[in-house]
Design a protein around this motif. Structure first.
Motif: not given
Length: 475
Positions: A332, A373, A375, A387-388, A390-391, A394-395
Motif C-alpha cells: 500500500l 493501492t 492512500i 480510511a487507512l 479500513q484499507q 480489507q487487505l
C-alpha cells in the motif's frame, strides 16, 4: 510425551503467582484411594465439598472445595479430582507435593503441558480442532478472538469440516461401487450428477477456507511493515495508529536505527505494526545495520505500507521493495503529510497522480502479482487514518463488523488448501468421463484424508506432540 502413558497425572491448573484461589487437578483411572488419602472421605460425584486437604499425618495443609468427576463424565474422560484452595505459591506447592506422595504407589506423576486436554482428545471428549481452541481461548488477546475461540470449542468449525467430509465419503461410495461393478455399465458421472456434486463440494470448501483464513488472522494477527525513505513519517504513523508515543520522532533523518513493534487491534483483528529504519544509502555502520534489518522485515511482512512524502514528486513503487516482498503480499502506497500540501499550495492533496505511479510496471517482477493501492494521510493531524485502518482490514481479507465464526490455525488452512487441490484434480478427471474413475476416486480419498487432519481423524504422534506441547501446564 508418549500418548500411550495412561498413568494418573497431577498439576497446578492456575497461573503462577499469588491469588485468592488456586486449583490443583488430578486425572487418571480409579482415583478413589487418592481421594481418601487426601481428604479422608469419599466424595459425592460432581458435588462441591468444603473440607480440609490433609497432610500425611492428618493435619490440614489448607481447606477449600473438592470436586470429584468420575469417568467418563469429566473433562479428560477419566476420573478427575479438583482441589480448589487458596492461591498462595507455598500452599499450592505443598499440596502438589502431598498429592505426589499419596499417589506414588499408583504411579501418579506431574502432567506435561497440555496433557489434560490431550487425554480429552484421545478419549473422544474433544476433536483436535476443539482441543486447539482450548489453548486459543486461553491466549485470546481480544473479545472477538475469544468469541471465535468459543465457537471453535463448541464444535462449529469441526461440524463444517465433518459435514464436508461426509459428503465426500458419499461421493466416494458411489465411485467405488461403480468401479466394483463395471459390468453394470452405469454411466456414473451422468446418473449420479457427480460433476454437479463435486462443484458444490468445491464451493463449500472455498467458503470454509475463506472463513478459516479470517480465523487465522484473528488468532495470529498480521505483520504490517512501515517502509520508506527517512523522514517520511513512519514513526509518526506508528504513534498515530498505536494512540501513544511508541517511537521517537524528530526532524533529523535516520532517527530510527532499529525496528519498533507495537500490536494494535482493528475490529478485533491483531496487527503487529513494525516501524523500520529509513531506506537509503549511508556510510553510518549503525544505521546500515538498521536498514539491513528493515529489508529483512519487508521480506517477512504480510502487508507493506510504503510511505512517501506527499509534497515530493510521486515515485513508482520501489522495485527493490517489491523484490524483497513475498509473492502476493499487498503493498500500500501511503502518501503522508497531505496537511503540508494543503498549507503550501492552498489546495487539497489529490490521489490522481499517485494512482498513475502504482500502474507503472516493474521490469522482471510482473509475475509477483502484488496488490498495489494508494492512500493519502496526515499522521500528525489524523487525516485519512480511518480510511487507512479500513484499507488494512480489507487487505487482510477482513470484513469490518463481521466476526469470524471460528478461530483457526495455519495448519487448518494448509489442510484445506490440500483438500481443495485434490478436489480440483478430481474435477479434471471428471471432465474425462468414466475412463479415469480410479483416479477420480483416489483424489476424493486424498481430499477426505486432508480434512481428517483438521479434526484429528487422521493424525500422527509428531503432530499431536507439537500441538499439545504448546499448551500451558495444568490444561
Amino acid at each position: 510425551m508418549s500418548i500411550l502413558d495412561a498413568k494418573p497425572i497431577v498439576a497446578i491448573a492456575t497461573a503462577p503467582g499469588r491469588a485468592g484461589i488456586g486449583i490443583i487437578r488430578l486425572s487418571g483411572e480409579a482415583l478413589g484411594p487418592l481421594v481418601q488419602a487426601l481428604l479422608g472421605q469419599e466424595l459425592k460425584p460432581r458435588h462441591a465439598h468444603f473440607l480440609p486437604f490433609r497432610d500425611n499425618d492428618g493435619s490440614a495443609i489448607d481447606e477449600g472445595i473438592a470436586i470429584h468427576f468420575p469417568a467418563p463424565h469429566s473433562y479428560t474422560g477419566e476420573d478427575v479430582l479438583e482441589l480448589q484452595g487458596h492461591g498462595g505459591p507455598a500452599v499450592l506447592r505443598r499440596l502438589l507435593q502431598r498429592c505426589l506422595e499419596a499417589g506414588r504407589t499408583h504411579g501418579l506423576r506431574l502432567a506435561a503441558p497440555g496433557e489434560f486436554t490431550q487425554r480429552a482428545f484421545l478419549n473422544g471428549r474433544l476433536d483436535l480442532a476443539q482441543a486447539e481452541a482450548v489453548a486459543d481461548l486461553i491466549d485470546a488477546s481480544s473479545e472477538a478472538a475469544a468469541r471465535s475461540a468459543v465457537a471453535s470449542l463448541s464444535g462449529v468449525f469441526s461440524a463444517k469440516v465433518n459435514d464436508l467430509a461426509e459428503r465426500i465419503i458419499h461421493l466416494r461410495i458411489l465411485v467405488e461401487a461403480t468401479l466394483d461393478f463395471p459390468e453394470e455399465e452405469i454411466d456414473f458421472l451422468e446418473k449420479y450428477q457427480a460433476a454437479a456434486t463435486l462443484t458444490g463440494l468445491r464451493e463449500e470448501l472455498a467458503d470454509i477456507l475463506a472463513k478459516t483464513r479470517q480465523g487465522v488472522a484473528l488468532r495470529d494477527g498480521l505483520k504490517v511493515v512501515l517502509a520508506g525513505e527517512p523522514n517520511v513519517g513512519k514513526s509518526s504513523l506508528l504513534n498515530a495508529l498505536a494512540g501513544e508515543d511508541i517511537a521517537i520522532v524528530t526532524p533529523i533523518a535516520g532517527t530510527t536505527r532499529d525496528k519498533v513493534t507495537q500490536e494494535i487491534h482493528l475490529d478485533g483483528v491483531p496487527l503487529h505494526i513494525i516501524d523500520t529504519a529509513g531506506l537509503r544509502d549511508t556510510d553510518d555502520i549503525v544505521e546500515s545495520l538498521g536498514i539491513e534489518r528493515s529489508w529483512n522485515e519487508i521480506a517477512n511482512a504480510d502487508i507493506v505500507l510504503h510511505l512517501q512524502d506527499a509534497r515530493l514528486p510521486v515515485q513508482a513503487i520501489s522495485a527493490r521493495i517489491l523484490a524483497h516482498c513475498r509473492p502476493g503480499v499487498p503493498v500500500l502506497q501511503v502518501f503522508n503529510k497531505i496537511d503540508l500540501v494543503e498549507k503550501d499550495t492552498g489546495t487539497a492533496w489529490q490521489p490522481a497522480t499517485a494512482a498513475s505511479a502504482q500502474d507503472q510496471p516493474v521490469a522482471g517482477l510482473e509475475h509477483t502479482r502484488h496488490a498495489l493501492t494508494s492512500i493519502g494521510i496526515s499522521a500528525k493531524r489524523g487525516d485519512g487514518l480511518d480510511a487507512l485502518r479500513q484499507q488494512l482490514l480489507q487487505l487482510a481479507g477482513w470484513t469490518p463488523g463481521e466476526a469470524s465464526p471460528w478461530l483457526a490455525r495455519a495448519r487448518h488452512v494448509e489442510a484445506l488448501n490440500l483438500a481443495s487441490a485434490h478436489l480440483e484434480m478430481a474435477a479434471l478427471h471428471a471432465a474425462q468421463n468414466d475412463t479415469v474413475l480410479d483416479l477420480f476416486a483416489e483424489e476424493l480419498r486424498l481430499a477426505h484424508e486432508a480434512l481428517g487432519e483438521i479434526t484429528g481423524k487422521v493424525s500422527s504422534d509428531d503432530l499431536l506432540g507439537m500441538i499439545f506441547s504448546s499448551f500451558c501446564i495444568g490444561k
